[in-house]
Write a protein that holds these residues in place. Structure first.
Motif, PDB file in Angstrom:
ATOM      1  N   MET A   1       0.811  -1.186   0.000  1.00 42.90           N
ATOM      2  CA  MET A   1       0.000   0.000   0.000  1.00 42.90           C
ATOM      3  C   MET A   1       0.860   1.257   0.000  1.00 42.90           C
ATOM      4  O   MET A   1       0.516   2.216  -0.675  1.00 42.90           O
ATOM      5  N   VAL A   2       1.938   1.231   0.756  1.00 45.30           N
ATOM      6  CA  VAL A   2       2.789   2.416   0.840  1.00 45.30           C
ATOM      7  C   VAL A   2       3.402   2.726  -0.520  1.00 45.30           C
ATOM      8  O   VAL A   2       3.362   3.857  -0.998  1.00 45.30           O
ATOM      9  N   GLU A   3       3.964   1.692  -1.155  1.00 42.85           N
ATOM     10  CA  GLU A   3       4.634   1.912  -2.428  1.00 42.85           C
ATOM     11  C   GLU A   3       3.688   2.404  -3.516  1.00 42.85           C
ATOM     12  O   GLU A   3       4.094   3.147  -4.392  1.00 42.85           O
ATOM     13  N   SER A   4       2.445   2.004  -3.481  1.00 46.25           N
ATOM     14  CA  SER A   4       1.506   2.417  -4.519  1.00 46.25           C
ATOM     15  C   SER A   4       0.776   3.711  -4.175  1.00 46.25           C
ATOM     16  O   SER A   4      -0.009   4.199  -4.980  1.00 46.25           O
ATOM     17  N   SER A   5       1.062   4.296  -3.026  1.00 41.40           N
ATOM     18  CA  SER A   5       0.387   5.530  -2.633  1.00 41.40           C
ATOM     19  C   SER A   5       1.012   6.737  -3.327  1.00 41.40           C
ATOM     20  O   SER A   5       2.094   6.652  -3.903  1.00 41.40           O
ATOM     21  N   ARG A   6       0.342   7.840  -3.213  1.00 46.22           N
ATOM     22  CA  ARG A   6       0.856   9.097  -3.773  1.00 46.22           C
ATOM     23  C   ARG A   6       1.687   9.872  -2.759  1.00 46.22           C
ATOM     24  O   ARG A   6       2.123  10.977  -3.029  1.00 46.22           O
ATOM     25  N   LEU A   7       1.901   9.295  -1.603  1.00 45.67           N
ATOM     26  CA  LEU A   7       2.670   9.949  -0.546  1.00 45.67           C
ATOM     27  C   LEU A   7       4.163   9.945  -0.849  1.00 45.67           C
ATOM     28  O   LEU A   7       4.651   9.118  -1.611  1.00 45.67           O
ATOM     29  N   ASN A   8       4.878  10.866  -0.233  1.00 47.15           N
ATOM     30  CA  ASN A   8       6.338  10.815  -0.235  1.00 47.15           C
ATOM     31  C   ASN A   8       6.726   9.912   0.916  1.00 47.15           C
ATOM     32  O   ASN A   8       6.419  10.209   2.071  1.00 47.15           O
ATOM     33  N   SER A  10       9.616   6.823   2.636  1.00 46.51           N
ATOM     34  CA  SER A  10      10.874   6.077   2.711  1.00 46.51           C
ATOM     35  C   SER A  10      10.662   5.020   3.782  1.00 46.51           C
ATOM     36  O   SER A  10      10.156   5.327   4.853  1.00 46.51           O
ATOM     37  N   LEU A  11      11.030   3.790   3.497  1.00 44.14           N
ATOM     38  CA  LEU A  11      10.929   2.712   4.479  1.00 44.14           C
ATOM     39  C   LEU A  11      12.344   2.381   4.950  1.00 44.14           C
ATOM     40  O   LEU A  11      13.124   1.797   4.206  1.00 44.14           O
ATOM     41  N   VAL A  12      12.666   2.801   6.154  1.00 43.62           N
ATOM     42  CA  VAL A  12      14.003   2.587   6.702  1.00 43.62           C
ATOM     43  C   VAL A  12      14.063   1.186   7.305  1.00 43.62           C
ATOM     44  O   VAL A  12      13.224   0.821   8.111  1.00 43.62           O
ATOM     45  N   ARG A  13      15.068   0.411   6.888  1.00 45.34           N
ATOM     46  CA  ARG A  13      15.223  -0.979   7.330  1.00 45.34           C
ATOM     47  C   ARG A  13      16.560  -1.145   8.032  1.00 45.34           C
ATOM     48  O   ARG A  13      17.572  -1.439   7.395  1.00 45.34           O
ATOM     49  N   PRO A  14      16.570  -0.964   9.350  1.00 43.30           N
ATOM     50  CA  PRO A  14      17.834  -1.135  10.067  1.00 43.30           C
ATOM     51  C   PRO A  14      18.165  -2.604  10.269  1.00 43.30           C
ATOM     52  O   PRO A  14      17.273  -3.456  10.288  1.00 43.30           O
ATOM     53  N   GLN A  53      16.615  12.570   7.141  1.00 46.45           N
ATOM     54  CA  GLN A  53      15.744  12.311   5.991  1.00 46.45           C
ATOM     55  C   GLN A  53      14.445  13.111   6.079  1.00 46.45           C
ATOM     56  O   GLN A  53      13.893  13.523   5.069  1.00 46.45           O
ATOM     57  N   ALA A  54      13.947  13.324   7.287  1.00 40.77           N
ATOM     58  CA  ALA A  54      12.738  14.138   7.450  1.00 40.77           C
ATOM     59  C   ALA A  54      13.015  15.583   7.065  1.00 40.77           C
ATOM     60  O   ALA A  54      12.161  16.254   6.475  1.00 40.77           O
ATOM     61  N   GLU A  55      14.213  16.070   7.367  1.00 40.70           N
ATOM     62  CA  GLU A  55      14.574  17.451   7.063  1.00 40.70           C
ATOM     63  C   GLU A  55      15.030  17.634   5.626  1.00 40.70           C
ATOM     64  O   GLU A  55      14.745  18.661   5.003  1.00 40.70           O
ATOM     65  N   ASN A  56      15.754  16.669   5.082  1.00 36.64           N
ATOM     66  CA  ASN A  56      16.299  16.741   3.720  1.00 36.64           C
ATOM     67  C   ASN A  56      16.188  15.371   3.069  1.00 36.64           C
ATOM     68  O   ASN A  56      17.166  14.615   3.054  1.00 36.64           O
ATOM     69  N   PRO A  57      15.030  15.034   2.530  1.00 36.20           N
ATOM     70  CA  PRO A  57      14.825  13.691   1.964  1.00 36.20           C
ATOM     71  C   PRO A  57      15.778  13.391   0.809  1.00 36.20           C
ATOM     72  O   PRO A  57      15.851  14.144  -0.146  1.00 36.20           O
ATOM     73  N   GLY A  58      16.499  12.304   0.951  1.00 35.70           N
ATOM     74  CA  GLY A  58      17.398  11.872  -0.110  1.00 35.70           C
ATOM     75  C   GLY A  58      17.080  10.467  -0.592  1.00 35.70           C
ATOM     76  O   GLY A  58      17.688   9.985  -1.542  1.00 35.70           O
ATOM     77  N   PHE A  59      16.132   9.818   0.069  1.00 33.81           N
ATOM     78  CA  PHE A  59      15.783   8.443  -0.272  1.00 33.81           C
ATOM     79  C   PHE A  59      14.272   8.292  -0.453  1.00 33.81           C
ATOM     80  O   PHE A  59      13.690   7.299  -0.033  1.00 33.81           O
ATOM     81  N   LEU A  60      13.638   9.294  -1.076  1.00 29.86           N
ATOM     82  CA  LEU A  60      12.206   9.198  -1.324  1.00 29.86           C
ATOM     83  C   LEU A  60      11.885   8.021  -2.223  1.00 29.86           C
ATOM     84  O   LEU A  60      12.616   7.753  -3.178  1.00 29.86           O
ATOM     85  N   HIS A  61      10.826   7.319  -1.897  1.00 36.01           N
ATOM     86  CA  HIS A  61      10.367   6.160  -2.671  1.00 36.01           C
ATOM     87  C   HIS A  61      11.422   5.050  -2.733  1.00 36.01           C
ATOM     88  O   HIS A  61      11.537   4.345  -3.719  1.00 36.01           O
ATOM     89  N   GLN A  62      12.216   4.954  -1.646  1.00 33.68           N
ATOM     90  CA  GLN A  62      13.236   3.911  -1.542  1.00 33.68           C
ATOM     91  C   GLN A  62      13.122   3.223  -0.176  1.00 33.68           C
ATOM     92  O   GLN A  62      12.462   3.717   0.722  1.00 33.68           O
ATOM     93  N   LYS A  63      13.820   2.089  -0.053  1.00 33.33           N
ATOM     94  CA  LYS A  63      13.827   1.314   1.184  1.00 33.33           C
ATOM     95  C   LYS A  63      15.276   1.094   1.637  1.00 33.33           C
ATOM     96  O   LYS A  63      15.814   0.003   1.486  1.00 33.33           O
ATOM     97  N   PRO A  64      15.913   2.140   2.179  1.00 33.34           N
ATOM     98  CA  PRO A  64      17.317   1.989   2.562  1.00 33.34           C
ATOM     99  C   PRO A  64      17.498   1.033   3.753  1.00 33.34           C
ATOM    100  O   PRO A  64      16.769   1.110   4.736  1.00 33.34           O
TER     101      PRO A  64
END
Length: 69
Positions: A1-8, A10-14, A53-64
């Motif tokens: 659902m997240v990936e297909s949404s129109r939202l900006n 990033s899914l962070v995977r530590p 990332q919240a202040e300066n998004p560099g990984f929009l629509h990615q799963k770092p």
């Protein structure tokens, strides 16, 4: 659902979270492959990465994936 949404998004995977202090940015991987292993990373490093990332998004629509350098 997240990936297909129109939202900006990033899914962070530590990797395995630790309580250690970290003064360096974590290693960031955005390309995945079968059998990939991600090491440990401090909670502090993950929190700092997420705030940056919240202040300066560099990984929009990615799963770092994050781990110690």
């Amino acid at each position: 659902m997240v990936e297909s949404s129109r939202l900006n998004w990033s899914l962070v995977r530590p990797g395995l979270l630790t309580n250690g202090a970290s003064d360096t940015m974590p290693r960031i991987q955005t390309t995945y492959h079968s059998g990939m292993k991600v090491g440990s990373v401090s909670r502090k490093a993950v929190a700092r990465f997420m705030v940056e990332q919240a202040e300066n998004p560099g990984f929009l629509h990615q799963k770092p994936a994050l781990s110690a350098p």
